[in-house]
Enzyme design. Structure first.
Site, PDB file in Angstrom:
ATOM      1  N   GLU A 116      -5.757   6.994  -1.342  1.00  0.00           N
ATOM      2  CA  GLU A 116      -5.726   5.928  -0.400  1.00  0.00           C
ATOM      3  C   GLU A 116      -6.136   4.693  -1.308  1.00  0.00           C
ATOM      4  O   GLU A 116      -5.863   3.479  -1.121  1.00  0.00           O
ATOM      5  CB  GLU A 116      -6.306   6.217   0.961  1.00  0.00           C
ATOM      6  CG  GLU A 116      -5.629   7.083   1.927  1.00  0.00           C
ATOM      7  CD  GLU A 116      -4.306   6.437   2.117  1.00  0.00           C
ATOM      8  OE1 GLU A 116      -4.086   5.479   2.255  1.00  0.00           O
ATOM      9  OE2 GLU A 116      -3.377   7.309   2.250  1.00  0.00           O
ATOM     10  N   HIS A 165       1.816   4.705  -2.784  1.00  0.00           N
ATOM     11  CA  HIS A 165       1.963   5.972  -2.898  1.00  0.00           C
ATOM     12  C   HIS A 165       2.943   6.425  -3.411  1.00  0.00           C
ATOM     13  O   HIS A 165       3.137   7.547  -4.139  1.00  0.00           O
ATOM     14  CB  HIS A 165       1.880   6.237  -1.330  1.00  0.00           C
ATOM     15  CG  HIS A 165       0.483   6.389  -0.550  1.00  0.00           C
ATOM     16  ND1 HIS A 165      -0.469   6.809  -1.182  1.00  0.00           N
ATOM     17  CD2 HIS A 165       0.063   5.780   0.508  1.00  0.00           C
ATOM     18  CE1 HIS A 165      -1.481   6.935  -0.181  1.00  0.00           C
ATOM     19  NE2 HIS A 165      -1.197   5.809   0.803  1.00  0.00           N
ATOM     20  N   ASP A 183      -4.557   1.328  -2.140  1.00  0.00           N
ATOM     21  CA  ASP A 183      -5.326  -0.143  -1.547  1.00  0.00           C
ATOM     22  C   ASP A 183      -5.116  -1.098  -2.813  1.00  0.00           C
ATOM     23  O   ASP A 183      -4.684  -2.203  -2.413  1.00  0.00           O
ATOM     24  CB  ASP A 183      -6.348   0.303  -1.091  1.00  0.00           C
ATOM     25  CG  ASP A 183      -6.472   0.440   0.558  1.00  0.00           C
ATOM     26  OD1 ASP A 183      -5.563   0.436   1.038  1.00  0.00           O
ATOM     27  OD2 ASP A 183      -7.454   1.028   0.933  1.00  0.00           O
ATOM     28  N   HIS A 231       0.883  -1.198  -0.008  1.00  0.00           N
ATOM     29  CA  HIS A 231       0.030  -0.102  -0.009  1.00  0.00           C
ATOM     30  C   HIS A 231       0.899   1.244  -0.034  1.00  0.00           C
ATOM     31  O   HIS A 231       0.613   2.284  -1.066  1.00  0.00           O
ATOM     32  CB  HIS A 231      -0.922  -0.102   1.381  1.00  0.00           C
ATOM     33  CG  HIS A 231      -1.660   1.137   1.375  1.00  0.00           C
ATOM     34  ND1 HIS A 231      -2.937   1.567   1.036  1.00  0.00           N
ATOM     35  CD2 HIS A 231      -1.426   2.502   2.079  1.00  0.00           C
ATOM     36  CE1 HIS A 231      -3.402   2.834   1.460  1.00  0.00           C
ATOM     37  NE2 HIS A 231      -2.279   3.374   2.130  1.00  0.00           N
ATOM     38  N   GLU A 232       2.088   1.409   0.997  1.00  0.00           N
ATOM     39  CA  GLU A 232       2.755   2.479   1.044  1.00  0.00           C
ATOM     40  C   GLU A 232       3.522   2.586  -0.392  1.00  0.00           C
ATOM     41  O   GLU A 232       3.690   3.628  -0.799  1.00  0.00           O
ATOM     42  CB  GLU A 232       3.611   2.355   2.132  1.00  0.00           C
ATOM     43  CG  GLU A 232       3.195   2.367   3.538  1.00  0.00           C
ATOM     44  CD  GLU A 232       2.433   3.549   3.787  1.00  0.00           C
ATOM     45  OE1 GLU A 232       2.551   4.573   3.422  1.00  0.00           O
ATOM     46  OE2 GLU A 232       1.302   3.458   4.462  1.00  0.00           O
TER      47      GLU A 232
END
Length: 429
Positions: free
Chosen positions: A341, A270, A345, A266-267
């Site tokens: 986000e 980003h 995800d 997930h990070e």
């Protein structure tokens, strides 16, 4: 002009309090209904924690308002009279340090109450008074060193450059970029210990995931977060060569390797989508608007407050009014952040496994402070992350098919529930 500014600030405080009251009412009703994502006891306690934090936020809003009124009616004039008016950079730096010191002292009791009463009561805070004092002294030293230098540069620009608002914005934006560069390697280690993640399968998998998105980092580190707090987290910090992968030791303790890889996925999402640059651009836009608006306030306003329009007073007034503009800016920032986000995800579920990301989010919502429901208006206004139910539904999660008692851990803020959760819920009913 002063009357108009007071009216705008009053409306801002009223709206903040209104949103908090709406959130408290919503959570107080929802926490007694059929729980979602966690058993009844944990659900109820998470609701109590959310309400306690929001009640504190209301008190903080009142204190913020009283401080604002004091500064514009008497505080600026009193502090200027105490320090003197000679138009020098040194005088402006002293004025700004005094401004920050008074605000910090006024809000200190609320900060201490939030950490050592609320967070302590719910099992989050692990910091001792001695650790807090040491961290505070370090923060003050850094603020005096770095903040003093920044204030001096800003004061010189305000006092000597015609379009000072533009150059002041450029200086602050440059400082924000530099702060992102030096934070992981210089500032963060002052407060926490960072240990390289040991060689092994987990490290190999993380490095493999990083290579897939072209991320070159300064290393993968474990932070001793558990010395201060029990919450779980992980992040990618820094820019350029200072980029670091940081795992809270609490995350390693609570999540399996597969769940941890999904969270890191997930990070990495980003990073892949350039969200850090998007956030910097949004912050830059905010600072530009703030300096443009507040940099054109007429000198008559300062006369109404009974102060000379020195660089220190001008900068302090900008800082005093920034929360109002930030409040207006917040819904847009929150909307864009929630979009990011969802995208992260999707990427995390792709590289780390959908089920592993789902189970990790279930543990995070349990171990951290997250009550899974929120007043819709409050959520759309403040929440930088989508409501956890919406995130999980987007990943294909069906809460009706999961035995939450079997799947969620009993540690963390809910560990004491085994003894008294049922009785507490019944007594409240």
């Amino acid at each position: 002009m002063l009357t108009a500014i007071i009216g705008i600030y009053s409306l801002y405080i009223l709206l903040k309090i209104y949103l908090s009251v709406m959130q408290i009412g919503f959570v107080n009703v929802e926490k007694r209904r059929t729980p979602v994502l966690m058993p009844q006891g944990r659900y109820y306690v998470a609701g109590n924690y959310a309400v306690a934090k929001e009640r504190l936020a209301i008190v903080e809003s009142f204190v913020e308002y009283l401080l604002f009124l004091w500064w514009v009616f008497a505080g600026f004039a009193w502090l200027q009279g105490l320090i003197g008016v000679d138009g020098s950079v040194g005088e402006s730096v002293l004025f700004l340090l005094g401004f920050f010191a008074i605000n910090w002292l006024a809000t200190l009791p609320l900060d201490l109450y939030g950490r050592f009463k609320i967070d302590q009561s719910f099992g989050f805070n692990k910091m001792t008074p001695k650790m807090w004092l040491v961290d505070t002294l370090k923060s003050i030293a850094l603020f005096l060193l770095l903040g003093g230098a920044l204030f001096a540069a800003l004061a010189w620009i305000v006092g000597n450059v015609q379009s000072w608002w533009l150059w002041g914005f450029l200086l602050l934006f440059a400082v924000a970029v530099v702060a992102n560069l030096i934070y992981p390697t210089i500032i963060a280690p002052i407060f926490n210990k960072f240990t390289p993640l040991p060689e092994g399968e987990l490290r190999r998998r993380i490095e493999e995931m990083m290579r897939e998105v072209g991320l070159r980092s300064d290393g993968i580190f474990v932070m001793d977060a558990s010395r201060r707090d029990s919450r779980l987290n992980a992040y990618f910090g820094g820019l350029g060569r200072s980029k670091r992968v940081v795992l809270f030791d609490t995350l390693l303790q609570k999540l399996s390797d597969r769940e941890l890889l999904a969270v890191l996925g997930h990070e990495l999402g980003h990073y892949k989508h350039g969200d850090i640059w998007k956030n910097l651009a949004m912050m830059g836009g905010f600072l530009f608007v703030a300096f443009y608006l507040f940099g054109h306030l007429p000198d008559a306003l300062f006369a109404e407050m009974g102060v000379a329009p020195t660089p220190g007073v001008k900068i302090a007034l900008i800082l005093l009014l920034l929360p109002v503009l930030s409040f207006v800016y917040t819904p847009l920032m929150s909307m864009l952040s929630r979009h990011n986000e969802y995208e992260a995800d999707r990427y995390g579920s792709k590289v780390g496994g959908r089920q592993h990301l789902i189970s990790a989010l279930l543990k995070l919502v349990s171990e951290n402070k997250s009550f899974p429901k929120s007043d819709p208006i409050y959520s759309r206004f403040y929440h930088t992350h989508p409501p956890i139910l919406e995130r999980l539904e987007a990943l294909g999660f069906d809460p009706e098919r999961v035995d939450m008692d079997a799947e969620l851990p009993k540690e963390g803020i809910f560990e004491f529930l085994d003894k008294n959760s049922s009785e507490e819920v019944k007594s409240e009913e």
